[in-house]
Motif scaffolding. Sequence first.
Motif, short mmCIF file in Angstrom:
data_model
loop_
_atom_site.label_atom_id
_atom_site.label_comp_id
_atom_site.label_asym_id
_atom_site.label_seq_id
_atom_site.Cartn_x
_atom_site.Cartn_y
_atom_site.Cartn_z
N GLY A 123 0.95 -1.37 -0.05
CA GLY A 123 -0.01 -0.25 0.12
C GLY A 123 0.96 1.28 -0.24
N GLY A 124 0.76 2.08 -0.98
CA GLY A 124 1.77 3.21 -1.19
C GLY A 124 3.02 2.77 -1.30
N THR A 125 3.73 3.35 -0.28
CA THR A 125 5.46 2.83 -0.23
C THR A 125 5.71 1.78 0.78
OG1 THR A 125 5.84 4.99 0.87
CG2 THR A 125 6.16 5.10 -1.40
N SER A 126 4.59 1.50 1.44
CA SER A 126 4.82 0.35 2.46
C SER A 126 4.35 -0.89 1.89
CB SER A 126 4.14 0.78 3.68
OG SER A 126 4.76 2.03 4.23
N VAL B 199 -11.84 -5.51 -7.78
CA VAL B 199 -10.83 -4.20 -7.65
C VAL B 199 -9.75 -4.21 -8.71
CG1 VAL B 199 -8.79 -3.47 -6.11
CG2 VAL B 199 -11.01 -4.45 -5.04
N GLN B 200 -9.66 -2.92 -9.18
CA GLN B 200 -8.80 -2.72 -10.28
C GLN B 200 -7.26 -2.40 -9.65
OE1 GLN B 200 -9.19 -2.82 -13.87
NE2 GLN B 200 -6.90 -2.24 -13.95
N GLU B 201 -6.37 -3.26 -9.98
CA GLU B 201 -5.21 -3.18 -9.25
C GLU B 201 -3.87 -2.43 -10.13
OE1 GLU B 201 -4.50 -5.93 -5.40
OE2 GLU B 201 -4.60 -6.88 -7.52
N THR B 202 -4.18 -2.64 -11.39
CA THR B 202 -3.30 -2.34 -12.50
C THR B 202 -3.65 -1.14 -13.12
OG1 THR B 202 -4.17 -3.81 -14.15
CG2 THR B 202 -2.49 -4.79 -12.77
N GLY B 203 -2.65 -0.19 -13.48
CA GLY B 203 -3.03 0.93 -14.05
C GLY B 203 -1.59 1.93 -14.43
N ASP B 204 -1.66 2.94 -14.74
CA ASP B 204 -0.45 3.86 -15.08
C ASP B 204 -0.14 4.88 -14.19
OD1 ASP B 204 -2.54 5.39 -15.50
OD2 ASP B 204 -2.13 5.73 -17.84
N PHE B 205 -0.68 4.97 -13.03
CA PHE B 205 -0.31 5.83 -11.98
C PHE B 205 0.98 5.66 -11.30
CE2 PHE B 205 -0.46 6.75 -7.30
CZ PHE B 205 -0.36 8.37 -7.39
N LEU C 64 4.15 6.17 -8.50
CA LEU C 64 4.38 7.03 -7.33
C LEU C 64 5.73 6.72 -6.68
CD1 LEU C 64 3.03 8.09 -4.53
CD2 LEU C 64 2.61 5.42 -3.90
N ASP C 65 6.34 7.95 -6.62
CA ASP C 65 7.80 7.86 -6.56
C ASP C 65 8.12 7.15 -5.11
OD1 ASP C 65 8.46 9.40 -8.63
OD2 ASP C 65 8.44 11.32 -7.67
N GLY C 66 8.74 6.20 -5.26
CA GLY C 66 9.10 5.25 -4.03
C GLY C 66 8.74 3.97 -4.31
N VAL C 67 8.06 3.81 -5.55
CA VAL C 67 7.32 2.47 -5.93
C VAL C 67 7.73 1.99 -7.19
CG1 VAL C 67 5.19 1.19 -6.20
CG2 VAL C 67 5.35 2.79 -4.49
N THR C 68 8.39 0.97 -7.46
CA THR C 68 9.14 0.52 -8.68
C THR C 68 8.21 0.58 -10.02
OG1 THR C 68 10.32 -0.87 -7.47
CG2 THR C 68 10.44 -1.15 -9.69
N PHE C 69 6.89 0.04 -9.81
CA PHE C 69 6.23 -0.23 -11.07
C PHE C 69 4.72 0.56 -10.87
CE2 PHE C 69 8.31 -4.18 -10.49
CZ PHE C 69 9.34 -4.10 -11.51
N PRO C 70 4.03 1.13 -11.97
CA PRO C 70 2.89 1.84 -12.01
C PRO C 70 1.96 0.85 -11.61
CG PRO C 70 3.57 1.38 -14.23
CD PRO C 70 4.59 1.01 -13.41
N ALA C 71 0.73 1.48 -11.05
CA ALA C 71 -0.40 0.67 -10.48
C ALA C 71 -1.71 1.50 -10.71
CB ALA C 71 -0.36 0.43 -9.10
N ALA C 72 -2.97 1.13 -10.24
CA ALA C 72 -4.21 1.81 -10.46
C ALA C 72 -3.89 3.09 -9.25
CB ALA C 72 -5.28 1.22 -10.33
N GLU C 73 -4.51 4.25 -9.57
CA GLU C 73 -4.61 5.34 -8.60
C GLU C 73 -5.63 5.09 -7.46
OE1 GLU C 73 -4.68 10.05 -8.23
OE2 GLU C 73 -4.97 9.09 -10.31
N VAL C 74 -5.45 5.08 -6.30
CA VAL C 74 -6.40 5.01 -5.03
C VAL C 74 -6.04 6.46 -4.49
CG1 VAL C 74 -7.03 3.99 -3.07
CG2 VAL C 74 -6.28 2.75 -4.93
N GLN C 75 -7.09 7.22 -4.46
CA GLN C 75 -7.42 8.47 -3.44
C GLN C 75 -7.52 8.24 -2.29
OE1 GLN C 75 -9.95 12.08 -4.32
NE2 GLN C 75 -8.01 12.58 -5.40
N ILE C 76 -6.85 8.98 -1.46
CA ILE C 76 -7.30 8.59 0.03
C ILE C 76 -7.56 10.09 0.73
CG2 ILE C 76 -6.18 8.03 2.24
CD1 ILE C 76 -6.42 5.53 0.48
#
Length: 395
Positions: free
Chosen positions: A15-18, A155-161, A163-175
């Motif tokens: 989740g995020g960078t954790s 749940v859509q997990e894959t995507g092009d979002f 996040l610096d600190g995470v190696t690969f892109p994924a789906a965006e989740v707004q918190i």
Amino acid sequence: MSAPQIKIPATYMRGGTSKGVFFKLDDLPKAAQVPGPARDNLLLRVIGSPDPYGKHTDGMGGATSSTSKTVILSQSSKADHDVDYLFGQVAIDKPFIDWSGNCGNLTAAVGSFAISNGLVAAERMPQNGICTVRIWQANINKTIFAHVPITNGEVQETGDFELDGVTFPAAEVQIEFLDPAADEGEGGGAMFPTGNLVDELDVPGIGTFKATLINAGIPTIFVNAADIGYSGTELQDAINSDTAALARFETIRAYGAVKMGLISDISEAAARAHTPKIAFVAPPASYVSSSGKQVNAGDIDLLVRALSMGKLHHAMMGTAAVAIGTAAAIPGTLVNLAAGGTAREAVRFGHPSGTLRVGAAATQVNGQWTVTKAIMSRSARVLMEGWVRVPGDCF
């Protein structure tokens, strides 16, 4: 004869960078379904702590504060909420789990897990679109909304979002962190527990520093990088390889915790390693991130570096980002001054892995600052699911 291993349903998630090990409360052994030594001992064994080698070779942990995390989820006991979220930050080299705060990064994974594990009512689930998961954060008694993308009912997990600190892109989740500074339950429950936007923090043997002490997202101590001999462009090795520097930061953190009213004596800080956080800020400057990516001063509003569990974080804790966004929105704090001193509703800051944008809506009522919400984007992904195994007599 030694007790055989038992297996417990679990999901390993980023989740995020954790990343951490997620459990449903009713999947845990009965003795671990309530707070106490049995629960702590079980989760310590799952992660592989305490590990004097600092590697977590015999557990699911990753031997960093970002990857030594556990989450327990259950159907919410609160009206108008879907899931209760309890977070445990596991120490690496000590037999200790800190339950005093939240993990904002893993919040993105909480929404995804809740949907996939039937904790969100079917009638609240769109076939396609966004599912807003209403999370009760049980460590700090807060409401958080996770806006999770859904495709074909899942749940859509894959995507092009990215996040610096995470190696690969994924789906965006707004918190969306609602009312993140109210009713913290400690330090008087105020956003600024001392009543000041900036304090003089006296740390015997080290010095006296200007500090912004804030309860928003997570209790955080902000100091100016220049006041403690840094530029704000430092990467992990510059801090984490310097044991004297880490000791100074921990001492400053301990005295800040006392001033915030979180502990009564600095000797208590070791048993409260997860909170408060300590961070240092500086005006924008260009630097090369840990991935080799150039971060230009013109693309950020300020620099922030933060420590978690005694080490400089490789990116930024989600809850600390809430504190950064909130403090940036309030003219006169050290965070706001580092960002130029103007009123703002969003800030983009540079951290060791790159940049992050966080927004916050702050208002002043009768001389008191309040923040209604803070918003940031993260991503989440299931890494593995099934069972974890631990010796049956470990708890």
